[in-house]
Design a protein around this motif. Structure first.
Motif, PDB file in Angstrom:
ATOM      1  N   ASP A  67       0.801  -1.221   0.000  1.00  0.00           N
ATOM      2  CA  ASP A  67       0.000   0.000   0.000  1.00  0.00           C
ATOM      3  C   ASP A  67       0.837   1.276   0.000  1.00  0.00           C
ATOM      4  N   LEU A  68       1.994   1.254  -0.650  1.00  0.00           N
ATOM      5  CA  LEU A  68       2.744   2.499  -0.838  1.00  0.00           C
ATOM      6  C   LEU A  68       3.101   2.752  -2.292  1.00  0.00           C
ATOM      7  N   PHE A  69       2.490   1.968  -3.185  1.00  0.00           N
ATOM      8  CA  PHE A  69       2.685   2.181  -4.617  1.00  0.00           C
ATOM      9  C   PHE A  69       1.509   2.987  -5.166  1.00  0.00           C
ATOM     10  N   ASP A  70       1.813   4.035  -5.898  1.00  0.00           N
ATOM     11  CA  ASP A  70       0.747   4.846  -6.489  1.00  0.00           C
ATOM     12  C   ASP A  70      -0.043   4.051  -7.513  1.00  0.00           C
ATOM     13  N   VAL A  71      -1.360   4.208  -7.453  1.00  0.00           N
ATOM     14  CA  VAL A  71      -2.272   3.686  -8.470  1.00  0.00           C
ATOM     15  C   VAL A  71      -3.089   4.882  -8.931  1.00  0.00           C
ATOM     16  N   ALA A  72      -3.081   5.147 -10.200  1.00  0.00           N
ATOM     17  CA  ALA A  72      -3.757   6.333 -10.739  1.00  0.00           C
ATOM     18  C   ALA A  72      -5.205   6.387 -10.266  1.00  0.00           C
ATOM     19  N   ALA A  90       5.745   2.212   6.585  1.00  0.00           N
ATOM     20  CA  ALA A  90       6.867   1.258   6.440  1.00  0.00           C
ATOM     21  C   ALA A  90       7.919   1.388   7.530  1.00  0.00           C
ATOM     22  N   TYR A  91       7.555   2.013   8.666  1.00  0.00           N
ATOM     23  CA  TYR A  91       8.572   2.335   9.665  1.00  0.00           C
ATOM     24  C   TYR A  91       8.555   1.380  10.858  1.00  0.00           C
ATOM     25  N   SER A  92       8.727   0.088  10.608  1.00  0.00           N
ATOM     26  CA  SER A  92       8.907  -0.923  11.658  1.00  0.00           C
ATOM     27  C   SER A  92       9.048  -2.275  10.983  1.00  0.00           C
ATOM     28  N   GLY A  93       9.778  -3.166  11.634  1.00  0.00           N
ATOM     29  CA  GLY A  93       9.958  -4.512  11.100  1.00  0.00           C
ATOM     30  C   GLY A  93       8.992  -5.533  11.673  1.00  0.00           C
ATOM     31  N   LEU A  94       7.976  -5.079  12.403  1.00  0.00           N
ATOM     32  CA  LEU A  94       7.101  -6.016  13.116  1.00  0.00           C
ATOM     33  C   LEU A  94       5.824  -6.351  12.349  1.00  0.00           C
ATOM     34  N   GLY A  95       5.261  -5.383  11.631  1.00  0.00           N
ATOM     35  CA  GLY A  95       4.024  -5.627  10.885  1.00  0.00           C
ATOM     36  C   GLY A  95       2.764  -5.313  11.649  1.00  0.00           C
ATOM     37  N   ILE A  96       2.892  -4.748  12.838  1.00  0.00           N
ATOM     38  CA  ILE A  96       1.719  -4.397  13.639  1.00  0.00           C
ATOM     39  C   ILE A  96       1.116  -3.103  13.109  1.00  0.00           C
ATOM     40  N   VAL A 119      15.493  -1.257  -9.294  1.00  0.00           N
ATOM     41  CA  VAL A 119      14.059  -1.083  -9.569  1.00  0.00           C
ATOM     42  C   VAL A 119      13.661   0.366  -9.287  1.00  0.00           C
ATOM     43  N   SER A 120      12.932   0.952 -10.217  1.00  0.00           N
ATOM     44  CA  SER A 120      12.531   2.353 -10.106  1.00  0.00           C
ATOM     45  C   SER A 120      11.664   2.602  -8.871  1.00  0.00           C
ATOM     46  N   MET A 121      11.950   3.696  -8.169  1.00  0.00           N
ATOM     47  CA  MET A 121      11.142   4.132  -7.037  1.00  0.00           C
ATOM     48  C   MET A 121      10.126   5.197  -7.439  1.00  0.00           C
ATOM     49  N   GLN A 122      10.015   5.488  -8.727  1.00  0.00           N
ATOM     50  CA  GLN A 122       9.075   6.519  -9.168  1.00  0.00           C
ATOM     51  C   GLN A 122       7.643   6.110  -8.833  1.00  0.00           C
ATOM     52  N   GLY A 123       6.935   6.975  -8.117  1.00  0.00           N
ATOM     53  CA  GLY A 123       5.562   6.680  -7.738  1.00  0.00           C
ATOM     54  C   GLY A 123       5.435   5.833  -6.497  1.00  0.00           C
ATOM     55  N   VAL A 124       6.511   5.731  -5.719  1.00  0.00           N
ATOM     56  CA  VAL A 124       6.493   4.957  -4.478  1.00  0.00           C
ATOM     57  C   VAL A 124       6.654   5.916  -3.307  1.00  0.00           C
ATOM     58  N   LEU A 125       5.770   5.841  -2.339  1.00  0.00           N
ATOM     59  CA  LEU A 125       5.889   6.706  -1.169  1.00  0.00           C
ATOM     60  C   LEU A 125       7.154   6.312  -0.414  1.00  0.00           C
TER      61      LEU A 125
END
Length: 453
Positions: free
Chosen positions: A78-83, A127-133, A204-210
Motif C-alpha cells: 500500500d505504498l505504490f501509487d495507483v492512478a 513502512a517504519y517498523s519490522g514487526l508488521g503491527i 528497480v525504479s522508485m518513481q511513484g512509491v511513497l
C-alpha cells in the motif's frame, strides 16, 4: 505446499487452469470471513482483477503471452501509487489527500506483463517498523501458530510488508510486491516461511512509491521460491527474464560473521542455521566464520537516527504538523527523531557510509556471499508487543538489525526458509555487494535446492 509461479504458469500454459479461475480462487480466499483477508488488504481490486484475468485468458488463447507472470494474481504493498487513488501507506493520516495522477513504474510494469493485481496489502504504517503491527487496519497473523489465542493471539507476520507475505502464504496472491528499507521484504519472508528477495536499490525504479528513505529503499517480491522471486524481479526491473542457473555448491565460499548477526539468537534459529550449514559443508561449500569489524561500527554511525529518521522527518514534517494524532504513535515517535538531526549529522552518515561500504566490500572480495540468520529470533506474539512499548521497541531493534546491514551496504539479499517442517519458520540470509543480483539468485537457487532435500 504453496504452488510456485512456475507451477501456476505451467498450469495456464497446459490449459489446466485459467487466469480467471486462479484470480477467483485468490479473491475467495481474500474475502473469506474466517480468513486473514480483512487484515491483509487495505483495498481489494475484485472487479478490475477479474477484468484483467479475462483479458489475459483472451490474449493467451490468441497465442499472446506477455511475460512469465502472465495471468497470475499478485498483490502490491500500500505504498505504490495507483492512478486515481490516494496512496495511504497503511495509515489514515493521508485520507482526503489528492489522488495519484499516474501509477508507479512498478505497477505499470506489472500490468504490462499481464499480472493480475488483486489488491493493496496492509503494512506497518509508512513502512517504519519490522514487526508488521498496524493499529488502523489490524495485524495479519503469521500462519505459524495462528489459532493460538484467537485473533488477538498468534504471532507477528513481520514488517513492514506484512500483508504482502500473508497474501502469499494464504493463497490470495502467488507473489507479493513490497519494499525493503531495513528488511521489510526479508523479515516477513523469514517469519512466514517463504522466500524474499531484496535487489540492489538502484535496480528497480522508485518513481511513484511513497518513500521512507531514498538512500535505502528498494523494491522486490516475496514468493514461494527463488525462481519465483527471479521471475518477479525481471518484471519489476524491466529486464527480460533469464532463469537463474544453480551455482555449484562445491567450492562456494560463504562468510558467516561471528559478530553482531548472531547476538541474541534463540535456540531454534541457532539449531536451524547449524543444520543448514551442516548440509552446505557436506555439499562442498566452504563456510568461513570470521569477524566483520565494520559491522561493529554501524550502531554508532546511525546513533542519531541515520538516513531513515532524517529522510522520514523531511517527508512527514508537514503532515505531522497537521495530523499527528492520526499516526500510530509508535511510528511517529521514531519519525520525530529526525527532527533533531542537523544537515551536518546527515552528511556525517553519508560520508561514513561510503567508507563503511568500502571496508565491507574489501572483506567480501574473497567470498561468494555473506551468510547470516535473516532474523535471530522466531516471530514474537502479537499481544506481547501490543501490550508493552519496551517489548515493541526491543523486538523491533533486534529484528531489523541483520537485514539493515545489507541495506546500508547498498547490497542485494535473499531470505530462504531453512527450518524443519512443522517448526517455527526461520530464514537463512544470503547477501552480496550491490550489483551482484543475478549471481546471488543463482547461489540462492543452489542453496534452496539443497535445503529442500
Amino acid at each position: 505446499m504453496i504452488p510456485s509461479l512456475h507451477q501456476q504458469s505451467e498450469e495456464l500454459r497446459n490449459n489446466n487452469s485459467s487466469s480467471l479461475e486462479l484470480t477467483e480462487l485468490a479473491l475467495q480466499r481474500a474475502a473469506a470471513a474466517d480468513g486473514e483477508g480483512a487484515r491483509v488488504f487495505t483495498r481489494l481490486y475484485a472487479d478490475s482483477a477479474r477484468a484483467a484475468a479475462t483479458a489475459s485468458d483472451t490474449l493467451r488463447n490468441a497465442g499472446i503471452v506477455r511475460s512469465p507472470i502472465e495471468g497470475l494474481p499478485v498483490s502490491i504493498k500500500d505504498l505504490f501509487d495507483v492512478a486515481g487513488e490516494t496512496t495511504q501507506a497503511g495509515s489514515v493520516a493521508l485520507r482526503g489527500y489528492p489522488v495519484a495522477t499516474e501509477s508507479a513504474v512498478v505497477v505499470k510494469r506489472l500490468i504490462a506483463a499481464g499480472a493480475v493485481i488483486v489488491g493493496r496489502t496492509n503494512m506497518t504504517e509508512f513502512a517504519y517498523s519490522g514487526l508488521g503491527i498496524n493499529p488502523h487496519y489490524g495485524t495479519p497473523r503469521n500462519p505459524w501458530q495462528r489459532e493460538v489465542g484467537g485473533v488477538d493471539g498468534g504471532r507477528i507476520p513481520g514488517g513492514s510488508s506484512s500483508g504482502a507475505a500473508i497474501s502469499v502464504t494464504d493463497g490470495m496472491a502467488v507473489a507479493g510486491v513490497g519494499s525493503d528499507t531495513g528488511g521489510s521484504i526479508r523479515i516477513p519472508a523469514a517469519f512466514c516461511g517463504i522466500t524474499g528477495f531484496k535487489p540492489t536499490a538502484r535496480r528497480v525504479s522508485m518513481q511513484g512509491v511513497l518513500p521512507l528513505s531514498e538512500n535505502l529503499d528498494s523494491i522486490g517480491a516475496m514468493a514461494p521460491t527463488v525462481l519465483c522471486c527471479a521471475m518477479m524481479d525481471a518484471v519489476l526491473s524491466g529486464e527480460e527474464f533469464v532463469a537463474p542457473v544453480a551455482h555449484p555448491l562445491r567450492g562456494l565460499r560463504l562468510l558467516y560473521p561471528t559478530n553482531i548477526v548472531r547476538d541474541g539468537m534463540d535456540e531454534h534459529v541457532a539449531a536451524s542455521m547449524q543444520a543448514a550449514i551442516g548440509k552446505l559443508s557436506a555439499a562442498g561449500a566452504v563456510i568461513v566464520e570470521q569477524e566483520v569489524p565494520a559491522f561493529n561500527e554501524l550502531a554508532a554511525i546511525n546513533a542519531k537516527g541515520g538516513f531513515t529518521a532524517a529522510e522520514a522527518w523531511t517527508w512527514h514534517r508537514q503532515l505531522i504538523a497537521e495530523r499527528k494524532d492520526h499516526y500510530d504513535q509508535r511510528v511517529v515517535s521514531r519519525i520525530m527523531r529526525g527532527k533533531d538531526m542537523s544537515a551536518a549529522d546527515l552528511l556525517d552518515v553519508l560520508h561514513s557510509r561510503r567508507k563503511w561500504i568500502a571496508k565491507v566490500e574489501q572483506q567480501l572480495a574473497g567470498y561468494d556471499a555473506l551468510l547470516m540468520p535473516t532474523v535471530p529470533i522466531i516471530a514474537p506474539k502479537i499481544a506481547d508487543l501490543q501490550a508493552s512499548d519496551d517489548a515493541y521497541y526491543a523486538a523491533n531493534g533486534l529484528i531489523l538489525r541483520n537485514p539493515t546491514l545489507i541495506n546500508f551496504l547498498d547490497g542485494c539479499a535473499v531470505s530462504l526458509p531453512c527450518h524443519a517442517a512443522g517448526t517455527a519458520p526461520v530464514g537463512l540470509g544470503l547477501a552480496a555487494a550491490g550489483g551482484n543480483d543475478r549471481r546471488l539468485l543463482s547461489i540462492a537457487l543452489a542453496v534452496e535446492t539443497l535445503l529442500k532435500q
